[in-house]
Design a protein around this motif. Structure first.
Motif, mmCIF file in Angstrom:
data_model
loop_
_atom_site.group_PDB
_atom_site.id
_atom_site.type_symbol
_atom_site.label_atom_id
_atom_site.label_comp_id
_atom_site.label_asym_id
_atom_site.label_seq_id
_atom_site.Cartn_x
_atom_site.Cartn_y
_atom_site.Cartn_z
ATOM 1 N N THR A 264 51.780 39.265 50.933
ATOM 2 C CA THR A 264 50.829 40.161 51.608
ATOM 3 C C THR A 264 50.388 41.240 50.628
ATOM 4 O OG1 THR A 264 51.926 39.762 53.711
ATOM 5 C CG2 THR A 264 50.487 41.700 53.585
ATOM 6 N N ASP A 270 37.923 46.790 51.919
ATOM 7 C CA ASP A 270 37.248 45.669 52.584
ATOM 8 C C ASP A 270 35.817 45.532 52.077
ATOM 9 O OD1 ASP A 270 36.655 43.631 54.242
ATOM 10 O OD2 ASP A 270 36.805 44.770 56.107
ATOM 11 N N ALA A 275 38.040 38.898 48.251
ATOM 12 C CA ALA A 275 38.733 37.644 48.543
ATOM 13 C C ALA A 275 38.420 36.594 47.471
ATOM 14 C CB ALA A 275 38.345 37.130 49.924
ATOM 15 N N ILE A 292 45.602 31.489 54.900
ATOM 16 C CA ILE A 292 45.103 32.808 54.486
ATOM 17 C C ILE A 292 44.840 33.624 55.752
ATOM 18 C CG2 ILE A 292 43.185 34.039 53.396
ATOM 19 C CD1 ILE A 292 42.861 31.539 51.600
ATOM 20 N N GLN A 294 43.553 37.506 57.161
ATOM 21 C CA GLN A 294 43.070 38.845 56.836
ATOM 22 C C GLN A 294 43.106 39.685 58.103
ATOM 23 O OE1 GLN A 294 39.577 39.087 54.425
ATOM 24 N NE2 GLN A 294 39.209 41.241 54.933
ATOM 25 N N THR A 302 42.040 46.999 54.369
ATOM 26 C CA THR A 302 42.664 45.901 55.127
ATOM 27 C C THR A 302 43.873 45.339 54.380
ATOM 28 O OG1 THR A 302 42.202 43.815 56.258
ATOM 29 C CG2 THR A 302 41.197 44.113 54.099
ATOM 30 N N ILE A 304 45.632 41.544 53.218
ATOM 31 C CA ILE A 304 45.386 40.097 53.117
ATOM 32 C C ILE A 304 46.720 39.398 52.837
ATOM 33 C CG2 ILE A 304 44.242 38.267 51.795
ATOM 34 C CD1 ILE A 304 41.996 40.188 51.158
#
Lengths: 425, 425
Positions: A264, A270, A275, A292, A294, A302, A304
């Motif tokens: 994590t 964001d 990504a 994956i 999010q 955020t 991920i």
């Protein structure tokens, strides 16, 4: 009388005593009136030993030499098995990949089979001989030996079965078939009589280690019937074949996999391209990301998460540590104590509500879902490893898979199993 | 620039470290400007281990399977050596017997080379590659692997050298050449600069274990120059080649062999057909008799002795025990503590008196001769094993072979050497 291919893995031929047992087994099949072809893996840990020798000499050994080296493992086991059969008064003859007519493309270490020339094996069968074929290997257009990659012997067996038009390809191992769940975890698991190719592929991919996915793919493509059965008993195992659609169960089985880890990355801005940057770098560094997740963004920041095989963890850490400053993320944490539990069933496609029911059952049992992924015929959830066994069992019961009998070999308590799975890596 | 074949035995490739050393050696030869082809045996005790596995499964394994099994040993060492060379930045490529074009007759386990197709090796050489060839193996007309018999790798090396027209076939081992006697026994032994094929054959046959007789025979037939040298030093070794007749020494060297035993049958009636009966039975039971001695008959009763390899002793006893009553002989005794000492020299043919001088020298040194045999270029005597070292030394001195320097590695006293040889079996 039928024509059958019998494949035995490395554990089944790990010692002269075990090779004797395989020889007896093959002769018994022949005495039943069948024409028999054997396919064998290398003895026990041979392949690992050869890999160790090679890595002591060259950190990046030439692929052609590597294939040639590894192929000797199966050449030893095939000749020993042929000798053991002959010692019992039956005719046998060993065949390397070349001699068995396994023609591959030029890719060393993970060659693809392009053709199977069946002449020599058919001749041997006609002469009453039991052909013993070296798994895992073939020959390319240059006449050099190629190998099919780890677990390639299952693929050889299916390819030979197809090449000679066998009625069935029997794959012997230390499990006696495909179960609706791992019986060591779910004592009420049922041995399945038959499983469709599609379900088997999803089960294999989700952690049911009975058969190599690649062999199942080959079998599906060329419609080869596989019989997964025990090397130690005569009981019928599980047939993997085209199953008529009207018989499709909603859920065929439940697989679990404790070999993955969850990474994590916290405090990720964001913004566009984050990504892509992260997962592009992971892919470039040979990390096979599975799921994956999010989180919902909070004030433009955020988290991920992704899962990957624990064997890729070192490369994953290295990548994330490098990418972290580039994407302005705060930190990352690794959770190794996770398990993936997957419901598989071709009938799932036409039965809405499987996911909802699964989440409901897990919630009732206080099992926290850490991540979710789906395919048309599979639903996978990630849970704490300590709760994995409980998750398998309650889903197994809820979807009506429980057998009336309890699997006798399960001697562990639920807690012991949970503890075992948590440390199982 | 010359074209050379370098052969390394099982001891030289017994571990990754030793394979590294061989790789360095080959690269050094290439850096000197030569074109180099390597030929290797199986690693250390591999062949014995494979034989052990086979005998656990079949007391009389099929020859085709056995050859296929044993051939994997060299296939492992050749690929590892190729990898080690590549790791040092040089191009290498391994060749099985098949790929090296070693075509044999159909006799498994002791195949004879019938042809050498040199195309693939020449192509590799032209591309600047060091070809690494698996010794000991070839392929028959059916496309099955055959093996050349024990020590066949020397023969492969000579055959490849002939096939590609090499200038020399270097055979590396743990001795640095051919000596006028075993330096551990005769500290004043000289390393010979060159030895004729004929002398080498007699020396090999008489117990000098440097080279396989078969390889020397092949070399003589096709005029391949062999260079027997040390795997551990750069010093020149011994060339085995056609030596101009005018340079022939009377005695080239002295060999000894403690691997034989002597069997004496006592109280044999001296009648027609007794010897034929005895030696016919021994031959039929695969006993390789070497020397045969019959005493002068006393009142129609005589003694007959023969020598044979100690590995044949069990079969010899069995045969003699069976034949003894048939020929009305009294008893038999076995003497295991014997040694054969041989004087070898092509010049012996044209120098009468060698035998007389040898007997005289041995007599002066109180060494009792138990048996005698001769060829045009060899004189062998059997003596007590305890006197063998002394016999080698006094003959070495008497025939003018002593070097001015004393072999430094000899730390044992004459008594210790004698004791060692007596128990050397």
């Amino acid at each position: 009388m039928s024509l059958i291919v019998c494949k035995f893995g490395g554990t089944s031929v790990a010692s002269p005593e075990r090779i004797q047992r395989v020889a007896k087994r093959l002769i018994a099949r022949k005495q039943e009136g069948h024409q028999v072809v054997a396919v064998v893996s290398a003895m026990g840990k041979t392949t690992d030993e050869l890999l160790g020798l090679a890595s002591a000499l060259n950190s990046n050994p030439p692929a052609r030499e590597m294939d040639r080296l590894l192929s000797t493992g199966e050449q030893v086991s095939m000749t020993l098995l042929a000798m053991a059969i002959e010692a019992r008064g039956y005719k046998a003859m060993s065949f390397t990949g070349r001699q068995a007519g396994i023609e591959t493309d030029g890719t060393h270490a993970k060659a693809k089979i392009v053709k199977v020339h069946n002449e020599r094996i058919m001749e041997a069968l006609d002469a009453g001989i039991i052909p013993v074929v070296a798994g895992f290997q073939g020959i390319n257009a240059e006449g050099d030996i190629t190998t099919l990659g780890r677990g390639g012997s299952d693929t050889t067996a299916v390819a030979v079965a197809w090449g000679i038009g066998a009625d069935v390809c029997e794959i012997y191992s230390d499990v006696d078939g495909v179960y609706s769940a791992d019986p060591r975890v779910a004592p009420r698991a049922r041995k399945l009589k038959e499983v469709s190719y599609d379900d088997m592929l999803e089960l294999s991919g989700a952690g049911a280690g009975v058969l190599q996915m690649r062999a199942v793919e080959f079998a599906r493509k060329w419609n080869v019937v596989i019989h997964s059965r025990s090397a130690f008993s005569d009981a019928e195992g599980t047939y993997i074949k085209e199953v008529a659609a009207m018989e499709e169960a909603v859920i065929t089985g439940i697989a679990h996999d404790t070999s993955e880890v969850k990474v994590t990355i916290r405090g990720v801005p964001d913004t566009t391209g984050v990504a892509a940057k992260l997962f592009g770098s992971l892919a470039a560094n040979m990390v096979n990301t599975d799921m994956i997740i999010q989180n919902i963004s909070d004030a433009g920041i955020t988290d991920i998460s992704f899962t990957c095989p624990s064997s890729d963890l070192a490369r994953a850490r290295e990548t994330v540590e490098r990418v972290l400053p580039e994407i302005n993320a705060r930190e990352y944490v690794v959770d190794e104590d996770i398990a993936k539990v997957s419901l598989v069933g071709t009938g799932m496609k036409s039965s809405p509500g499987v996911a909802a029911r699964a989440f409901e059952v897990l919630g009732e049992n206080n099992i926290n879902i850490l991540a979710i992924s789906t395919s048309p015929i599979r639903l996978s959830v990630v849970v704490d490893a300590a709760q994995a066994a409980e998750a398998v069992r309650c889903l197994h019961t809820a979807f009506g898979l429980d057998s009336d009998s309890v699997f006798k070999e399960t001697q562990l308590s639920a807690e012991e199993i949970a503890a075992k799975m948590a440390k199982g890596r």
